[in-house]
Design a protein around this motif. Structure first.
Motif, mmCIF file in Angstrom:
data_model
loop_
_atom_site.group_PDB
_atom_site.id
_atom_site.type_symbol
_atom_site.label_atom_id
_atom_site.label_comp_id
_atom_site.label_asym_id
_atom_site.label_seq_id
_atom_site.Cartn_x
_atom_site.Cartn_y
_atom_site.Cartn_z
ATOM 1 N N ALA A 314 0.834 -1.210 0.000
ATOM 2 C CA ALA A 314 0.000 0.000 0.000
ATOM 3 C C ALA A 314 0.867 1.258 0.000
ATOM 4 C CB ALA A 314 -0.926 -0.015 1.215
ATOM 5 N N ARG A 315 1.943 1.184 0.763
ATOM 6 C CA ARG A 315 2.820 2.355 0.858
ATOM 7 C C ARG A 315 3.474 2.656 -0.487
ATOM 8 N NH1 ARG A 315 6.455 1.319 5.648
ATOM 9 N NH2 ARG A 315 4.842 2.290 6.928
ATOM 10 N N ASP A 316 3.966 1.599 -1.165
ATOM 11 C CA ASP A 316 4.613 1.813 -2.453
ATOM 12 C C ASP A 316 3.605 2.344 -3.475
ATOM 13 O OD1 ASP A 316 7.006 1.345 -4.282
ATOM 14 O OD2 ASP A 316 5.371 0.338 -5.340
ATOM 15 N N TYR A 317 2.419 1.738 -3.452
ATOM 16 C CA TYR A 317 1.401 2.141 -4.420
ATOM 17 C C TYR A 317 1.016 3.603 -4.226
ATOM 18 C CZ TYR A 317 -2.823 1.719 -7.296
ATOM 19 O OH TYR A 317 -3.778 1.863 -8.266
ATOM 20 N N GLY A 325 -4.941 15.268 -8.447
ATOM 21 C CA GLY A 325 -3.849 16.222 -8.572
ATOM 22 C C GLY A 325 -2.582 15.916 -7.796
ATOM 23 N N ALA A 326 -2.515 14.814 -7.085
ATOM 24 C CA ALA A 326 -1.282 14.522 -6.336
ATOM 25 C C ALA A 326 -1.183 13.024 -6.064
ATOM 26 C CB ALA A 326 -1.286 15.282 -5.006
ATOM 27 N N PRO A 327 0.052 12.517 -5.837
ATOM 28 C CA PRO A 327 0.162 11.107 -5.429
ATOM 29 C C PRO A 327 -0.607 10.902 -4.124
ATOM 30 C CG PRO A 327 2.339 12.061 -5.837
ATOM 31 C CD PRO A 327 1.362 13.189 -5.876
ATOM 32 N N LEU A 328 -1.156 9.700 -3.958
ATOM 33 C CA LEU A 328 -1.922 9.416 -2.738
ATOM 34 C C LEU A 328 -1.069 9.613 -1.489
ATOM 35 C CD1 LEU A 328 -3.852 6.194 -3.820
ATOM 36 C CD2 LEU A 328 -4.735 8.535 -3.654
ATOM 37 N N SER A 329 0.239 9.390 -1.631
ATOM 38 C CA SER A 329 1.133 9.523 -0.468
ATOM 39 C C SER A 329 1.210 10.965 0.026
ATOM 40 C CB SER A 329 2.536 9.025 -0.814
ATOM 41 O OG SER A 329 3.036 9.757 -1.913
ATOM 42 N N GLU A 330 0.651 11.904 -0.758
ATOM 43 C CA GLU A 330 0.638 13.299 -0.294
ATOM 44 C C GLU A 330 -0.766 13.754 0.114
ATOM 45 O OE1 GLU A 330 2.529 15.654 -3.320
ATOM 46 O OE2 GLU A 330 4.260 14.291 -3.330
ATOM 47 N N LEU A 333 -5.819 12.467 3.840
ATOM 48 C CA LEU A 333 -6.739 11.433 4.325
ATOM 49 C C LEU A 333 -6.196 10.030 4.024
ATOM 50 C CD1 LEU A 333 -9.306 10.654 5.724
ATOM 51 C CD2 LEU A 333 -10.584 11.123 3.614
ATOM 52 N N HIS A 334 -5.571 9.882 2.864
ATOM 53 C CA HIS A 334 -4.964 8.588 2.540
ATOM 54 C C HIS A 334 -3.815 8.297 3.513
ATOM 55 C CE1 HIS A 334 -4.582 5.213 -0.245
ATOM 56 N NE2 HIS A 334 -3.285 5.274 -0.004
ATOM 57 N N VAL A 335 -3.046 9.341 3.770
ATOM 58 C CA VAL A 335 -1.916 9.203 4.698
ATOM 59 C C VAL A 335 -2.421 8.803 6.087
ATOM 60 C CG1 VAL A 335 -0.199 10.593 5.931
ATOM 61 C CG2 VAL A 335 -0.371 10.738 3.444
ATOM 62 N N ASP A 336 -3.519 9.385 6.502
ATOM 63 C CA ASP A 336 -4.092 9.047 7.806
ATOM 64 C C ASP A 336 -4.482 7.567 7.855
ATOM 65 O OD1 ASP A 336 -5.437 10.000 10.423
ATOM 66 O OD2 ASP A 336 -7.008 8.882 9.400
ATOM 67 N N THR A 337 -5.046 7.082 6.754
ATOM 68 C CA THR A 337 -5.455 5.667 6.712
ATOM 69 C C THR A 337 -4.230 4.759 6.801
ATOM 70 O OG1 THR A 337 -7.264 6.351 5.282
ATOM 71 C CG2 THR A 337 -6.824 3.995 5.399
ATOM 72 N N LEU A 338 -3.202 5.062 6.013
ATOM 73 C CA LEU A 338 -1.990 4.233 6.035
ATOM 74 C C LEU A 338 -1.303 4.307 7.394
ATOM 75 C CD1 LEU A 338 -0.242 4.624 2.554
ATOM 76 C CD2 LEU A 338 -1.952 2.973 3.318
ATOM 77 N N ALA A 339 -1.348 5.489 8.024
ATOM 78 C CA ALA A 339 -0.728 5.621 9.356
ATOM 79 C C ALA A 339 -1.412 4.690 10.347
ATOM 80 C CB ALA A 339 -0.823 7.070 9.835
ATOM 81 N N GLY A 340 -2.726 4.571 10.215
ATOM 82 C CA GLY A 340 -3.479 3.688 11.122
ATOM 83 C C GLY A 340 -3.037 2.241 10.980
ATOM 84 N N VAL A 341 -2.895 1.756 9.738
ATOM 85 C CA VAL A 341 -2.511 0.351 9.572
ATOM 86 C C VAL A 341 -1.042 0.139 9.934
ATOM 87 C CG1 VAL A 341 -4.313 -0.308 7.938
ATOM 88 C CG2 VAL A 341 -2.169 0.556 7.056
ATOM 89 N N ALA A 342 -0.209 1.151 9.669
ATOM 90 C CA ALA A 342 1.210 1.030 10.048
ATOM 91 C C ALA A 342 1.339 0.928 11.569
ATOM 92 C CB ALA A 342 1.999 2.227 9.514
ATOM 93 N N ALA A 343 0.504 1.667 12.283
ATOM 94 C CA ALA A 343 0.557 1.612 13.754
ATOM 95 C C ALA A 343 0.083 0.256 14.262
ATOM 96 C CB ALA A 343 -0.295 2.734 14.348
ATOM 97 N N GLU A 344 -0.965 -0.289 13.631
ATOM 98 C CA GLU A 344 -1.428 -1.640 14.019
ATOM 99 C C GLU A 344 -0.279 -2.638 13.847
ATOM 100 O OE1 GLU A 344 -4.537 -2.864 15.147
ATOM 101 O OE2 GLU A 344 -5.160 -0.783 15.348
ATOM 102 N N TYR A 345 0.404 -2.532 12.717
ATOM 103 C CA TYR A 345 1.513 -3.459 12.450
ATOM 104 C C TYR A 345 2.595 -3.324 13.518
ATOM 105 C CZ TYR A 345 6.038 -4.885 10.667
ATOM 106 O OH TYR A 345 7.296 -5.430 10.582
ATOM 107 N N GLU A 346 2.988 -2.108 13.810
ATOM 108 C CA GLU A 346 4.127 -1.924 14.720
ATOM 109 C C GLU A 346 3.780 -2.390 16.138
ATOM 110 O OE1 GLU A 346 6.326 1.602 13.952
ATOM 111 O OE2 GLU A 346 7.746 1.220 15.573
ATOM 112 N N ALA A 347 2.533 -2.164 16.548
ATOM 113 C CA ALA A 347 2.118 -2.614 17.888
ATOM 114 C C ALA A 347 2.080 -4.134 17.951
ATOM 115 C CB ALA A 347 0.749 -2.032 18.223
#
Ligand code: MFK
Length: 565
Positions: A314-317, A325-330, A333-347
């Motif tokens: 997901a991060r690479d995509y 008008g911009a990559p999803l990584s910028e 709201l998309h960043v907020d969603t990815l941050a949520g799953v990244a935090a689940e993973y790290e915990a």
């Protein structure tokens, strides 16, 4: 006019060790520097394979399900299972890279399980659930060693833990019958002794994963034994004779499953299969429990590793996909969603490897009493909490790809299908919640061990925000333990009804506390605040789930029964 259609570049994976900042940070904290330097080349090597050759094979192999061939051309019943090309490759890599062996060679002493499961973390998501036979192989080796049956251990363990692909054996774990995948004590398979003194098994196993294994541990009721798990005995079976023929085992069909489709899970009949009792002639569910604890730990690490794979894709995509008008990584709201799953993973990673550390210390005989109690309590908790997280994360990851996440030939939907098995096999969430209560029922020392572990970690956290979330996590665990103590005496049925919320509270709270503890270390030693961001983000998701709901209310809702006003 000729229009060149737009083609979206697909997600790609790099070196899965180098790119996994949470894993490398965790290892930097728990593995001494020299030891880490000695194992890093192997981790990096596997990380390269996982993100490169094996990932490409996974995409190419997508439609190669295993096949069961009942008959040869000349009418002989052979019940041959042909596995996918990736599975054949995975078996050799697993042996050569010591996916099981590493835990038994003990190059890193008490940290050998950490070493092994770091390899599993990289290998697992890249090999289409080949981790399943490996988990059972590891579990069988552990069970035979703990059984005290030197003859069987000497015969099988060198093979189960071999690095030579031509010598390496895998093992099955044949427990599930149509009477019960959870209530194994209802098993109907019978063991009889023939005139020559050979034990033989008769019965139908309903869900045998990895039926291609050279041996299996299984349960059967010796004739004349009483009912329940106590009446079952643990048996060792070698599946084939010297000519490679199955030894009175009939494979009826492969299961048509939602996911884990590369795993040749079969229904089979034991039709007088020769078998050897491993330890005594009763208490089979008890004697197979080392197997359960090992496979549940593999399940935990596989859940965590699956989350990591989803986050990586997901991060690479998100860096490649442009929308509005911009990559999803910028896009915030998309960043907020990815941050949520990244935090689940790290915990989840922190809890998984804490449990792995405990098992490593126990096997190296360097464990404290507290470690032993915590391992018994936290193995089911880690399995159940990470299984749920893996499904939720996989679902979110697919959504982050939009429609592409729902289309089979992207190779993405399989992430969700394969995740869904994690809360089911090796003990469902509910069965493991009850196992959590059983572990706590061994006496007040168990809860005390958890309190002491939390206390020692919270006490070392110096960052104010991290200390605050760690204290909230500790408070949730204390509240849950208080609920258990008070409700147990007044209403044991309400305890059973609340067992899942209780176990998830312990699991998620402990994940938060361990992550906060790690993040504080990372702030000081790595000058990096990303783990702190993960902890603070994870703290915003629910972790305090215990509530007083009388079982009568639950019944009314679940069964749509009338409920008095
Ligand atoms: C990706 C990697 C994942 C790996 C994939 C592998 C795929 C394989 C597919 C499968 O085979 S899935 C099948 C998995 N099945 C299960 O996990 C069974 C789930 N059910 C349970 O765990 C039940 O709780 C259990 C079968 C154990 C209940 O059986 P009983 O006979 O009713 O058990 P009981 O009376 O509660 O406990 C018997 C003894 O075992 C007790 O000891 P004592 O007799 O000394 O009191 C228990 O304390 C002990 N015991 C039970 N669970 C234990 C345990 N000891 C240690 N650890 C445990 N977890």
């Amino acid at each position: 006019m000729k229009v060149t259609p737009f083609n979206q570049p697909p997600p790609a994976l790099g070196n899965q060790y180098d790119e996994d900042r949470p894993l490398r940070s965790l290892l930097a904290r728990i593995v001494p520097r020299d030891a880490l330097l000695s194992i890093e080349p192997a981790l990096r090597d596997l990380g390269e394979l996982a993100g490169g050759e094996l990932y490409r094979m996974q995409l190419d192999d997508r439609e190669n399900d295993p096949k069961l061939v009942h008959w040869d051309a000349w009418g002989n019943r052979i019940d041959h299972i042909e596995v996918s090309p990736l599975w054949k490759r995975a078996e050799r890599i697993a042996a050569e890279k010591g996916l099981v062996a590493t835990a038994y060679e003990r190059r890193l002493g008490a940290l050998s399980r950490v070493h092994q499961f770091s390899l599993v973390h990289l290998f697992g998501p890249a090999t289409d659930i080949y981790a399943c036979p490996l988990a059972m192989t590891d579990g069988a080796a552990r069970t035979l060693l703990e059984s005290g049956n030197a003859v069987l251990a000497e015969r099988a363990v060198p093979r189960l833990t071999s690095r030579d692909p031509d010598r390496f054996w895998t093992s099955g774990q044949w427990m599930t019958e149509s009477t019960g995948g959870s209530d194994v004590g209802r098993s109907e398979t019978v063991a009889t002794k023939d005139e020559s003194g050979q034990w033989r098994l008769w019965g139908r196993k309903w869900f045998t994963s990895a039926t291609t294994a050279q041996m299996s541990l299984t349960l059967a009721r010796p004739e004349g034994n009483g009912p329940g798990g106590r009446g079952l005995a643990l048996f060792y079976v070698e599946t084939r004779d010297q000519d490679g023929r199955l030894r009175n085992i009939l494979v009826h069909r492969l299961k048509d499953k939602l996911g884990t489709r590369k795993v040749p899970t079969a229904e089979l009949t034991l039709d007088g299969t020769p078998a050897t009792p491993v330890i005594g002639l009763d208490s089979g569910t008890k004697y197979i429990s080392p197997m359960l604890n090992v496979t549940r730990t593999w399940n935990t690490v596989m859940a965590v590793a699956g989350m990591r794979r989803g986050v990586a894709l997901a991060r690479d995509y998100a860096t490649k996909r442009v929308a509005f008008g911009a990559p999803l990584s910028e896009k915030p709201l998309h960043v907020d969603t990815l941050a949520g799953v990244a935090a689940e993973y790290e915990a989840a990673l922190q809890l998984a490897f804490f449990v792995v550390q405990l098992h490593g210390r126990i096997e190296a005989r360097e464990a404290s009493d507290r470690d032993v109690l915590l391992a018994r309590l936290l193995t089911p908790i880690a399995k159940l909490v990470t299984g749920k997280q893996a499904v939720a994360v996989a679902s979110e990851v697919l959504e982050s790809f939009g429609g592409a996440g729902y289309v089979e030939d992207t190779g993405l939907p399989v992430l969700l299908r394969d995740a869904q098995v994690l809360p089911i096999w090796e003990g469902t969430t509910n069965v493991l919640s009850l196992d959590t209560l059983r572990a706590l029922g061994h006496g007040p020392d168990v809860a005390a061990a958890l309190e002491q572990e939390m206390e020692s970690r919270v006490g070392t956290i110096s960052d104010t925000s991290l200390r605050e979330v760690a204290e909230r996590a500790r408070g949730a665990v204390r509240r849950a333990l208080g609920w258990l103590a008070s409700t147990y005496s007044s209403s044991p049925l309400d305890v059973e009804g609340g067992a899942r919320r209780f176990a998830l509270t312990l699991g998620r709270s402990l994940e938060l506390l361990l992550l906060a503890h790690h993040a504080d270390w990372s702030l000081r030693n790595e000058r990096d605040a990303r783990s702190r961001a993960a902890a603070l983000r994870f703290a915003r998701a629910p972790f305090d789930l215990v509530e007083d709901t009388p079982v009568a209310d639950l019944r009314a809702l679940a069964n749509d029964e009338p409920l008095a006003v």
